[in-house]
Design a protein around this motif. Structure first.
Motif, short mmCIF file in Angstrom:
data_model
loop_
_atom_site.label_atom_id
_atom_site.label_comp_id
_atom_site.label_asym_id
_atom_site.label_seq_id
_atom_site.Cartn_x
_atom_site.Cartn_y
_atom_site.Cartn_z
N MET A 7 3.01 63.46 90.72
CA MET A 7 4.29 64.09 91.09
C MET A 7 5.36 63.74 90.06
O MET A 7 5.11 63.84 88.87
CB MET A 7 4.65 63.72 92.53
CG MET A 7 3.58 64.19 93.53
SD MET A 7 4.02 64.03 95.26
CE MET A 7 5.28 65.33 95.41
N ASN A 8 6.53 63.33 90.47
CA ASN A 8 7.64 63.16 89.53
C ASN A 8 7.32 62.24 88.36
O ASN A 8 7.78 62.45 87.24
CB ASN A 8 8.88 62.64 90.27
CG ASN A 8 9.52 63.71 91.11
OD1 ASN A 8 9.42 64.90 90.82
ND2 ASN A 8 10.18 63.31 92.18
N GLU A 9 6.49 61.20 88.62
CA GLU A 9 6.19 60.23 87.57
C GLU A 9 5.44 60.85 86.40
O GLU A 9 5.53 60.36 85.27
CB GLU A 9 5.40 59.05 88.14
CG GLU A 9 4.07 59.41 88.77
CD GLU A 9 4.15 59.72 90.25
OE1 GLU A 9 4.99 60.54 90.65
OE2 GLU A 9 3.37 59.15 91.03
N ILE A 10 4.73 61.96 86.63
CA ILE A 10 3.99 62.57 85.53
C ILE A 10 4.95 63.18 84.51
O ILE A 10 4.60 63.32 83.33
CB ILE A 10 3.00 63.64 86.06
CG1 ILE A 10 1.92 63.93 85.01
CG2 ILE A 10 3.71 64.92 86.45
CD1 ILE A 10 1.02 62.77 84.68
N SER A 11 6.17 63.50 84.93
CA SER A 11 7.16 64.03 84.00
C SER A 11 7.53 62.98 82.95
O SER A 11 7.87 63.33 81.81
CB SER A 11 8.41 64.47 84.76
OG SER A 11 8.10 65.46 85.71
N THR A 12 7.46 61.71 83.33
CA THR A 12 7.74 60.62 82.40
C THR A 12 6.51 60.27 81.57
O THR A 12 6.59 60.08 80.35
CB THR A 12 8.22 59.37 83.16
OG1 THR A 12 9.39 59.69 83.90
CG2 THR A 12 8.51 58.22 82.21
N LEU A 13 5.35 60.22 82.21
CA LEU A 13 4.13 59.82 81.52
C LEU A 13 3.58 60.91 80.61
O LEU A 13 2.89 60.63 79.63
CB LEU A 13 3.06 59.43 82.55
CG LEU A 13 3.37 58.16 83.37
CD1 LEU A 13 2.36 58.00 84.49
CD2 LEU A 13 3.38 56.93 82.48
N GLY A 14 3.86 62.18 80.93
CA GLY A 14 3.42 63.28 80.09
C GLY A 14 2.01 63.74 80.39
O GLY A 14 1.32 63.18 81.26
N PRO A 15 1.53 64.76 79.68
CA PRO A 15 0.22 65.34 79.96
C PRO A 15 -0.94 64.36 79.87
O PRO A 15 -1.98 64.58 80.50
CB PRO A 15 0.09 66.44 78.89
CG PRO A 15 1.49 66.78 78.53
CD PRO A 15 2.26 65.50 78.63
N ASP A 16 -0.80 63.30 79.08
CA ASP A 16 -1.87 62.30 78.98
C ASP A 16 -1.81 61.27 80.10
O ASP A 16 -2.65 60.36 80.16
CB ASP A 16 -1.80 61.57 77.63
CG ASP A 16 -2.09 62.48 76.46
OD1 ASP A 16 -2.81 63.49 76.66
OD2 ASP A 16 -1.60 62.20 75.35
N GLY A 17 -0.83 61.40 80.99
CA GLY A 17 -0.60 60.37 82.00
C GLY A 17 -1.76 60.16 82.96
O GLY A 17 -2.06 59.02 83.34
N ILE A 18 -2.43 61.23 83.38
CA ILE A 18 -3.54 61.09 84.32
C ILE A 18 -4.69 60.32 83.68
O ILE A 18 -5.24 59.38 84.26
CB ILE A 18 -4.02 62.47 84.81
CG1 ILE A 18 -2.92 63.17 85.61
CG2 ILE A 18 -5.29 62.33 85.64
CD1 ILE A 18 -2.47 62.44 86.86
N ALA A 19 -5.06 60.72 82.46
CA ALA A 19 -6.16 60.03 81.78
C ALA A 19 -5.81 58.56 81.53
O ALA A 19 -6.64 57.66 81.75
CB ALA A 19 -6.47 60.73 80.46
N THR A 20 -4.59 58.31 81.09
CA THR A 20 -4.17 56.94 80.82
C THR A 20 -4.19 56.10 82.09
O THR A 20 -4.69 54.96 82.10
CB THR A 20 -2.75 56.93 80.22
OG1 THR A 20 -2.74 57.65 78.99
CG2 THR A 20 -2.27 55.51 79.97
N ALA A 21 -3.65 56.65 83.18
CA ALA A 21 -3.61 55.92 84.45
C ALA A 21 -5.02 55.64 84.98
O ALA A 21 -5.31 54.54 85.47
CB ALA A 21 -2.81 56.70 85.48
N ALA A 22 -5.91 56.63 84.91
CA ALA A 22 -7.27 56.45 85.42
C ALA A 22 -8.01 55.38 84.63
O ALA A 22 -8.69 54.51 85.21
CB ALA A 22 -8.02 57.78 85.38
N ARG A 23 -7.89 55.43 83.30
CA ARG A 23 -8.55 54.39 82.49
C ARG A 23 -7.98 53.02 82.79
O ARG A 23 -8.72 52.03 82.86
CB ARG A 23 -8.38 54.73 81.00
CG ARG A 23 -9.31 55.83 80.49
CD ARG A 23 -9.28 55.90 78.96
NE ARG A 23 -7.97 56.31 78.46
CZ ARG A 23 -7.67 57.53 78.04
NH1 ARG A 23 -8.59 58.48 78.05
NH2 ARG A 23 -6.46 57.82 77.59
N HIS A 24 -6.67 52.94 82.95
CA HIS A 24 -6.02 51.66 83.20
C HIS A 24 -6.47 51.10 84.55
O HIS A 24 -6.72 49.89 84.67
CB HIS A 24 -4.50 51.84 83.19
CG HIS A 24 -3.74 50.58 82.91
ND1 HIS A 24 -3.41 50.17 81.65
CD2 HIS A 24 -3.27 49.63 83.76
CE1 HIS A 24 -2.74 49.02 81.72
NE2 HIS A 24 -2.64 48.68 83.00
#
Length: 307
Positions: A13-30
């Motif tokens: 949701m809103n946090e993806i606007s800060t993390l950007g398009p790579d945010g899901i991949a980065t978060a899942a790996r982390h």
């Protein structure tokens, strides 16, 4: 005390606007590197401009960049999705991820919203439609010839390659209808915003229903909101979370404090342990504080204190 698995909601949701398009991949790996057990995506498509990524696509990205973590839907709104297409998507994700899917489903929480109207989802009869979908989803995912009595012409559909049917988690509160649906169709129950005492009481009702029907006791996969850490920015986020949840759930502030997790690793670990003691088998946190990846690290530190 029940051994408890710990998961995290991906930033859809809103946090993806800060993390950007790579945010899901980065978060899942982390999350996987941090040793968490699962990552989750919620189905909160409203269509009024609210930021919300589509959950099947989100978990497909997470599957592609991880090897171990479970992929949990928390939850998919069955009334908005044609059952045969949903089964094909879940079967494909299960196949490509090495059978890591946890299929959380529910009647949906946004009937009448622009998105629901656009896809022709009903505002009434959602429980019946959900039950009908739950009857046929396992066979479709497994690749068995499955008649769809609700579809025009009652077609028999066989999807291939069949996969192991993922654990089915029934989303919703602690009403009798939800608990009975869980016993009838589910491997787990997926509520949110419950105190440890409420989770324990509902767990006993589930246990009694399971015994009545000769079914195994479902797991309890509880979702909570959290703002982790300390400092002025964190305190501000905590206050904003409390205000939003108080309005959304119509809860007094003291109740909101009981159904959210805040503080540093020691406080987080203490709250997790209380839920484990209450019989919760899986605890998933939605991170509402600043610094998503830092909050993931605080979860991992708390997890280490429990071992």
């Amino acid at each position: 005390m029940t051994a408890i698995q710990l998961g995290v909601a991906l930033p859809t949701m809103n946090e993806i606007s800060t993390l950007g398009p790579d945010g899901i991949a980065t978060a899942a790996r982390h999350a996987e590197t941090a040793g968490l057990d699962s990552v989750a995506a919620a189905d909160v498509l409203i269509g009024d401009g609210t930021v919300a990524l589509e959950p099947i696509t989100v978990l497909s990205v997470a599957a592609a960049v991880t090897e171990r973590v479970g992929l949990e839907f928390g939850v998919l709104s069955l009334p908005t999705r044609p059952v045969a297409m949903l089964a094909a998507q879940i079967q494909t994700l299960q196949y490509l991820s090495g059978n890591r899917v946890r299929l959380g489903v529910g009647i949906g929480g946004f009937p009448g919203s622009p998105f629901w109207q656009a896809v022709g989802a009903p505002s009434t009869g959602r429980g019946r439609r959900t039950d009908e979908a739950l009857k046929v989803l396992p066979g479709l995912i497994a690749g068995e010839p499955t008649e769809l009595p609700e579809a025009p012409g009652r077609p028999v559909v066989t999807l291939s390659p069949g996969t192991p049917v993922p654990p089915v988690l029934i989303g919703g509160g602690d009403s009798d209808a939800v608990l009975r649906r869980t016993i009838t169709y589910g491997d787990g129950w997926l509520p949110s915003a419950l105190t440890a005492a409420e989770a324990s009481a509902a767990g006993q009702r589930l246990r009694d229903l399971a015994a009545e029907r000769g079914r195994p006791m479902p797991g309890i996969h509880l979702g909570l909101h959290a703002v982790l850490g300390e400092g002025p920015e964190v305190r501000s986020a905590r206050e904003a979370m409390a205000k939003q949840l108080s309005e959304f759930f119509a809860m007094p502030p003291e109740k909101v404090a009981e159904v959210t997790i805040t503080g540093g690793p020691a406080q987080i670990a203490e709250r997790i342990a209380a839920y484990a003691e209450a019989g919760v088998t899986n605890l998933g946190l939605g991170l509402d504080g600043p610094g998503y990846l830092r909050q993931l690290d605080l979860m991992a530190e708390a997890r280490a204190l429990l071992n």
